[in-house]
Design a protein around this motif. Structure first.
Motif, PDB file in Angstrom:
ATOM      1  N   TYR A 176      40.624  45.174  37.765  1.00 15.97           N
ATOM      2  CA  TYR A 176      40.293  43.372  37.811  1.00 15.97           C
ATOM      3  C   TYR A 176      40.195  42.797  36.583  1.00 15.97           C
ATOM      4  O   TYR A 176      39.508  43.511  35.842  1.00 15.97           O
ATOM      5  N   TYR A 177      40.627  41.687  36.242  1.00 22.16           N
ATOM      6  CA  TYR A 177      40.518  40.835  35.119  1.00 22.16           C
ATOM      7  C   TYR A 177      40.167  39.623  35.552  1.00 22.16           C
ATOM      8  O   TYR A 177      40.636  39.245  36.781  1.00 22.16           O
ATOM      9  N   LYS A 178      39.512  38.675  34.924  1.00 20.33           N
ATOM     10  CA  LYS A 178      39.258  37.238  35.441  1.00 20.33           C
ATOM     11  C   LYS A 178      40.019  36.424  34.463  1.00 20.33           C
ATOM     12  O   LYS A 178      40.602  35.518  34.764  1.00 20.33           O
ATOM     13  N   ARG A 179      39.752  36.398  32.937  1.00 22.16           N
ATOM     14  CA  ARG A 179      40.144  35.604  32.001  1.00 22.16           C
ATOM     15  C   ARG A 179      41.553  36.039  31.347  1.00 22.16           C
ATOM     16  O   ARG A 179      41.813  37.404  31.355  1.00 22.16           O
ATOM     17  N   ASP A 180      42.282  35.203  31.051  1.00 22.13           N
ATOM     18  CA  ASP A 180      43.761  35.486  30.524  1.00 22.13           C
ATOM     19  C   ASP A 180      43.539  36.554  29.250  1.00 22.13           C
ATOM     20  O   ASP A 180      44.666  37.494  29.246  1.00 22.13           O
ATOM     21  N   GLU A 181      42.459  36.501  28.222  1.00 26.60           N
ATOM     22  CA  GLU A 181      42.660  37.297  27.497  1.00 26.60           C
ATOM     23  C   GLU A 181      42.083  38.853  27.836  1.00 26.60           C
ATOM     24  O   GLU A 181      42.303  39.693  26.890  1.00 26.60           O
ATOM     25  N   SER A 182      41.815  38.947  29.134  1.00 27.93           N
ATOM     26  CA  SER A 182      41.317  40.246  29.546  1.00 27.93           C
ATOM     27  C   SER A 182      42.732  40.948  30.112  1.00 27.93           C
ATOM     28  O   SER A 182      42.433  42.154  30.507  1.00 27.93           O
ATOM     29  N   ARG A 185      47.002  50.442  43.561  1.00 29.88           N
ATOM     30  CA  ARG A 185      46.751  48.996  44.114  1.00 29.88           C
ATOM     31  C   ARG A 185      47.007  47.795  43.007  1.00 29.88           C
ATOM     32  O   ARG A 185      46.791  46.730  43.552  1.00 29.88           O
ATOM     33  N   GLY A 186      47.415  48.208  41.779  1.00 28.49           N
ATOM     34  CA  GLY A 186      47.667  47.242  41.060  1.00 28.49           C
ATOM     35  C   GLY A 186      46.423  46.459  40.303  1.00 28.49           C
ATOM     36  O   GLY A 186      45.419  46.826  40.464  1.00 28.49           O
ATOM     37  N   VAL A 187      46.991  45.675  39.292  1.00 25.68           N
ATOM     38  CA  VAL A 187      46.085  44.872  38.471  1.00 25.68           C
ATOM     39  C   VAL A 187      45.983  43.647  39.056  1.00 25.68           C
ATOM     40  O   VAL A 187      47.070  42.806  39.373  1.00 25.68           O
ATOM     41  N   GLN A 188      44.494  43.077  39.307  1.00 29.13           N
ATOM     42  CA  GLN A 188      44.502  41.853  39.893  1.00 29.13           C
ATOM     43  C   GLN A 188      43.480  41.049  39.408  1.00 29.13           C
ATOM     44  O   GLN A 188      42.600  41.569  38.702  1.00 29.13           O
ATOM     45  N   TYR A 189      43.620  39.840  39.947  1.00 32.06           N
ATOM     46  CA  TYR A 189      42.676  38.628  39.133  1.00 32.06           C
ATOM     47  C   TYR A 189      41.355  38.924  40.263  1.00 32.06           C
ATOM     48  O   TYR A 189      41.522  38.994  41.226  1.00 32.06           O
ATOM     49  N   GLY A 190      40.151  38.529  39.628  1.00 25.84           N
ATOM     50  CA  GLY A 190      39.024  38.786  40.237  1.00 25.84           C
ATOM     51  C   GLY A 190      37.937  37.894  39.579  1.00 25.84           C
ATOM     52  O   GLY A 190      37.809  38.043  38.545  1.00 25.84           O
ATOM     53  N   ASN A 191      37.577  36.952  40.607  1.00 28.86           N
ATOM     54  CA  ASN A 191      36.301  36.098  40.199  1.00 28.86           C
ATOM     55  C   ASN A 191      34.885  36.751  40.161  1.00 28.86           C
ATOM     56  O   ASN A 191      33.785  36.364  40.510  1.00 28.86           O
ATOM     57  N   PHE A 192      34.524  37.882  39.363  1.00 26.90           N
ATOM     58  CA  PHE A 192      33.466  38.528  39.341  1.00 26.90           C
ATOM     59  C   PHE A 192      32.605  38.265  38.121  1.00 26.90           C
ATOM     60  O   PHE A 192      33.109  38.173  37.201  1.00 26.90           O
ATOM     61  N   HIS A 193      31.106  38.082  38.389  1.00 27.79           N
ATOM     62  CA  HIS A 193      30.259  37.612  37.271  1.00 27.79           C
ATOM     63  C   HIS A 193      30.592  38.345  36.066  1.00 27.79           C
ATOM     64  O   HIS A 193      30.721  37.706  35.113  1.00 27.79           O
ATOM     65  N   VAL A 194      30.367  39.519  35.917  1.00 32.94           N
ATOM     66  CA  VAL A 194      30.394  40.475  34.886  1.00 32.94           C
ATOM     67  C   VAL A 194      31.801  40.314  34.068  1.00 32.94           C
ATOM     68  O   VAL A 194      31.587  40.289  32.758  1.00 32.94           O
ATOM     69  N   ILE A 195      32.969  39.899  34.547  1.00 32.81           N
ATOM     70  CA  ILE A 195      34.017  39.865  33.729  1.00 32.81           C
ATOM     71  C   ILE A 195      34.395  38.487  33.704  1.00 32.81           C
ATOM     72  O   ILE A 195      35.285  37.998  32.936  1.00 32.81           O
ATOM     73  N   ARG A 196      33.644  37.398  34.266  1.00 28.69           N
ATOM     74  CA  ARG A 196      34.068  35.878  34.045  1.00 28.69           C
ATOM     75  C   ARG A 196      33.004  35.607  32.992  1.00 28.69           C
ATOM     76  O   ARG A 196      33.720  34.400  32.200  1.00 28.69           O
ATOM     77  N   GLU A 197      31.788  35.925  32.949  1.00 26.89           N
ATOM     78  CA  GLU A 197      30.848  35.285  31.738  1.00 26.89           C
ATOM     79  C   GLU A 197      30.783  35.985  30.635  1.00 26.89           C
ATOM     80  O   GLU A 197      30.032  35.482  29.706  1.00 26.89           O
ATOM     81  N   THR A 198      31.506  37.154  30.414  1.00 32.95           N
ATOM     82  CA  THR A 198      31.294  37.918  29.208  1.00 32.95           C
ATOM     83  C   THR A 198      32.384  37.254  28.490  1.00 32.95           C
ATOM     84  O   THR A 198      33.387  36.506  28.658  1.00 32.95           O
ATOM     85  N   LYS A 199      32.045  37.369  26.858  1.00 32.21           N
ATOM     86  CA  LYS A 199      32.915  36.635  25.952  1.00 32.21           C
ATOM     87  C   LYS A 199      34.197  37.356  25.177  1.00 32.21           C
ATOM     88  O   LYS A 199      34.794  36.641  24.515  1.00 32.21           O
ATOM     89  N   MET A 200      34.214  38.725  25.666  1.00 35.18           N
ATOM     90  CA  MET A 200      35.205  39.403  25.224  1.00 35.18           C
ATOM     91  C   MET A 200      36.059  40.090  26.403  1.00 35.18           C
ATOM     92  O   MET A 200      35.814  39.774  27.487  1.00 35.18           O
ATOM     93  N   PRO A 201      37.074  40.695  25.984  1.00 28.89           N
ATOM     94  CA  PRO A 201      38.020  41.062  27.038  1.00 28.89           C
ATOM     95  C   PRO A 201      37.211  42.221  27.882  1.00 28.89           C
ATOM     96  O   PRO A 201      36.371  42.967  27.383  1.00 28.89           O
ATOM     97  N   ALA A 202      37.246  41.702  29.169  1.00 30.90           N
ATOM     98  CA  ALA A 202      36.227  42.573  30.042  1.00 30.90           C
ATOM     99  C   ALA A 202      37.203  42.748  31.617  1.00 30.90           C
ATOM    100  O   ALA A 202      37.689  41.873  31.863  1.00 30.90           O
ATOM    101  N   ILE A 203      36.882  43.992  32.088  1.00 30.32           N
ATOM    102  CA  ILE A 203      37.809  44.380  33.365  1.00 30.32           C
ATOM    103  C   ILE A 203      36.627  45.101  34.239  1.00 30.32           C
ATOM    104  O   ILE A 203      35.666  45.604  33.793  1.00 30.32           O
ATOM    105  N   LEU A 204      37.120  45.049  35.374  1.00 34.06           N
ATOM    106  CA  LEU A 204      36.162  45.825  36.356  1.00 34.06           C
ATOM    107  C   LEU A 204      37.218  46.874  36.918  1.00 34.06           C
ATOM    108  O   LEU A 204      38.240  46.635  37.394  1.00 34.06           O
ATOM    109  N   LEU A 205      36.705  48.090  37.091  1.00 36.30           N
ATOM    110  CA  LEU A 205      37.781  49.152  37.637  1.00 36.30           C
ATOM    111  C   LEU A 205      36.924  49.375  39.127  1.00 36.30           C
ATOM    112  O   LEU A 205      35.879  49.675  39.313  1.00 36.30           O
ATOM    113  N   GLU A 206      38.001  49.485  40.069  1.00 31.73           N
ATOM    114  CA  GLU A 206      37.505  49.796  41.502  1.00 31.73           C
ATOM    115  C   GLU A 206      38.469  51.199  41.488  1.00 31.73           C
ATOM    116  O   GLU A 206      39.676  51.101  41.753  1.00 31.73           O
ATOM    117  N   VAL A 207      37.912  52.310  41.177  1.00 35.56           N
ATOM    118  CA  VAL A 207      38.405  53.647  41.038  1.00 35.56           C
ATOM    119  C   VAL A 207      38.858  53.967  42.530  1.00 35.56           C
ATOM    120  O   VAL A 207      39.945  54.446  42.464  1.00 35.56           O
TER     121      VAL A 207
END
Length: 492
Positions: free
Chosen positions: A408-414, A434-456
């Motif tokens: 998952y990613y939230k911001r375009d830069e991620s 299951r692909g790369v998906q958009y997700g509105n998760f706090h830890v990847i939304r509020e971080t200021k650098m490229p940030a991703i969340l893995l659902e293994v």
């Protein structure tokens, strides 16, 4: 007073439970000094948003406390030896001897029985409360009298203890709250909310680094996540770090309020120290990897910020986040395994691999079974100006058919980082893509650098769960994380 202390703690202790964000009830049990409290228990203990709610009538009948119920006002009054506590159904503010105190959850009614949360006065009355999540059991015991031998963070260099701990006054809103602490990569990282500036002393006999945070106390978040005994003292696991003998912490003083952290060293060594300047969510870092920083152990006094934080020496800084922890188990697998344990196992393996990369520094948001608020995980990455943020998770579904790996990613830069990482992650797991998906998760939304969340994978799927809890797959996932980071950063 001892009887009242039992009553009050049972009424007001926020308990650890993996069910998160909704109410749940069950056949919970409460034991007091080895005796199960059963008489009058017509309403089960209930979990509301992570707070255990206990039936007041059961406690009163078993322990004989004076408890008055005002039906029209929906108010409970507890009295013992001149101490008065009043709680009202539906209101988060209680009265303790005329002083207002905020509760984690408002009291509720179930079948004409008031259920009341338990937490905030545990530090005042000094009772030990344990929660067995598997058995759903609360165990309350009276701890032995505390005698300081000088080895505690709650005693000064002369060995004199600080004495009893009291609840913060009404002005607690002005105190700095210590929200969490972790020790990984030979770095002690402390998360705080408030404006206090930590003070560092370097002492000898034994060699130790002492950090005092003035006008501060432990937040409820800290108390529910880290080890914190009834005297508000605890320790961190420093196994595997040859520089460190022990790391301990305590509410060193309640007049004035001061939180103390002590790193006891096996020998004298240089270290570095820094704090972030964002008072809303501040980090203090003691870096034992630094050289030429604060004077070596043997001198005393307060220091200034003297070290270069991780990633400031030309290296890329990666923050790895093991999702959930402590009271928040995350998803519970089909055979009862906890997501938090999988997440941490993968992150620790990835950390060890990243340590071998000469161009990369790595910091963990948690290195053990610790609870951190989402905002504190974000603060660690943002305050360190990390280059990348990776949060590791395992998924769950209402159907056991769901299976596979998602990124998952939230911001375009991620998004580009997510695509690179997902390629390696799918190869590593061998599970459905299951692909790369958009997700509105706090830890990847509020971080200021490229940030991703893995659902293994899916813990609700029997095959996925079995695979996720093997050392082989965890190591492959850790290798995939490293490969994805290196490719995205262009590190060979």
């Amino acid at each position: 007073m001892k009887k009242l202390s039992f009553m009050l703690l049972v009424l007001l202790f926020v308990l650890i439970n993996p069910e998160y964000g909704h109410a749940a009830s069950g056949s919970n049990k409460i034991f007091l000094d080895g005796k199960e409290l059963t008489a009058g228990q017509s309403v089960p203990v209930e979990n509301v948003n992570g707070t255990i709610m206990v039936p007041l009538r059961m406690i009163a009948e078993n322990l004989g406390y004076k408890v008055d119920w005002n039906q029209s006002a929906k108010t409970v009054t507890i009295g013992q030896q001149g101490k008065i506590i009043k709680l009202s159904v539906g209101q988060k503010t209680a009265s303790v001897d005329g002083n207002s105190v905020t509760l984690s959850e408002a009291p509720i009614l179930r079948n004409d029985t008031s259920l009341v949360p338990i937490r905030f006065i545990s530090e005042q009355f000094g009772l030990k409360v344990d929660w067995d999540n598997k058995e759903k059991t609360v165990t309350i015991t009276t701890p032995p009298a505390s005698v300081s031998d000088g080895s505690s963070a709650g005693s000064d260099s002369s060995g004199k203890g600080t004495g009893s701990v009291t609840t913060p006054p009404d002005s607690a809103s002005n105190l700095t709250m210590v929200n969490g602490v972790s020790f990984s990569g030979n770095q002690l990282i402390i998360a705080m909310t408030g404006s206090s500036k930590p003070k560092i002393s370097v002492l000898n006999n034994p060699n130790r680094i002492v950090m005092d945070i003035p006008n501060a106390t432990f937040s409820d978040t800290f108390g529910s996540g880290q080890a914190l005994d009834p005297n508000l003292q605890g320790k961190l696991d420093a196994t595997g770090y040859p520089d460190v003998k022990e790391i301990r912490y305590a509410l060193f003083s309640s007049n004035p309020y001061t939180v103390r952290f002590v790193i006891e060293l096996n020998y004298s060594k240089d270290f570095g120290y820094s704090t972030s300047e964002d008072s809303a969510s501040k980090l203090a870092i003691v870096d034992l990897n630094a050289t030429g920083g604060v004077a070596a152990a043997g001198s005393t006094g307060t220091t200034n910020n003297t070290t270069v934080p991780p990633g400031r020496d030309g290296k890329k800084l990666i923050v790895l986040d093991a999702g959930h922890g402590a009271k928040d188990s995350g998803a519970v697998g089909i055979t009862g395994k906890y997501e938090k344990n999988f997440n941490l196992a993968v992150v620790l393996k990835a950390q060890e691999l990243l340590k071998k990369e000469s161009d990369i520094d790595v910091v963990l948001t948690r290195s053990d079974d610790t609870f951190l608020e989402l905002k504190d995980r974000v603060a660690i990455a943002n305050n360190l100006n990390a280059d990348l943020f990776v949060s590791v998770h395992a998924n769950s579904s209402s159907t056991s058919v769901a299976s596979g790996t998602e990124t998952y990613y939230k911001r375009d830069e991620s998004k580009a980082f997510a695509k690179v990482m997902h390629k390696y992650l799918v190869q590593a797991t061998g599970l459905s893509d299951r692909g790369v998906q958009y997700g509105n998760f706090h830890v990847i939304r509020e971080t200021k650098m490229p940030a991703i969340l893995l659902e293994v994978g899916y813990l609700s799927n029997k095959k996925d769960e079995a695979a996720l809890f093997t050392e082989d797959l965890q190591y492959r996932v850790a290798e995939a994380i490293v490969s994805g980071i290196k490719e995205y950063l262009g590190i060979s």
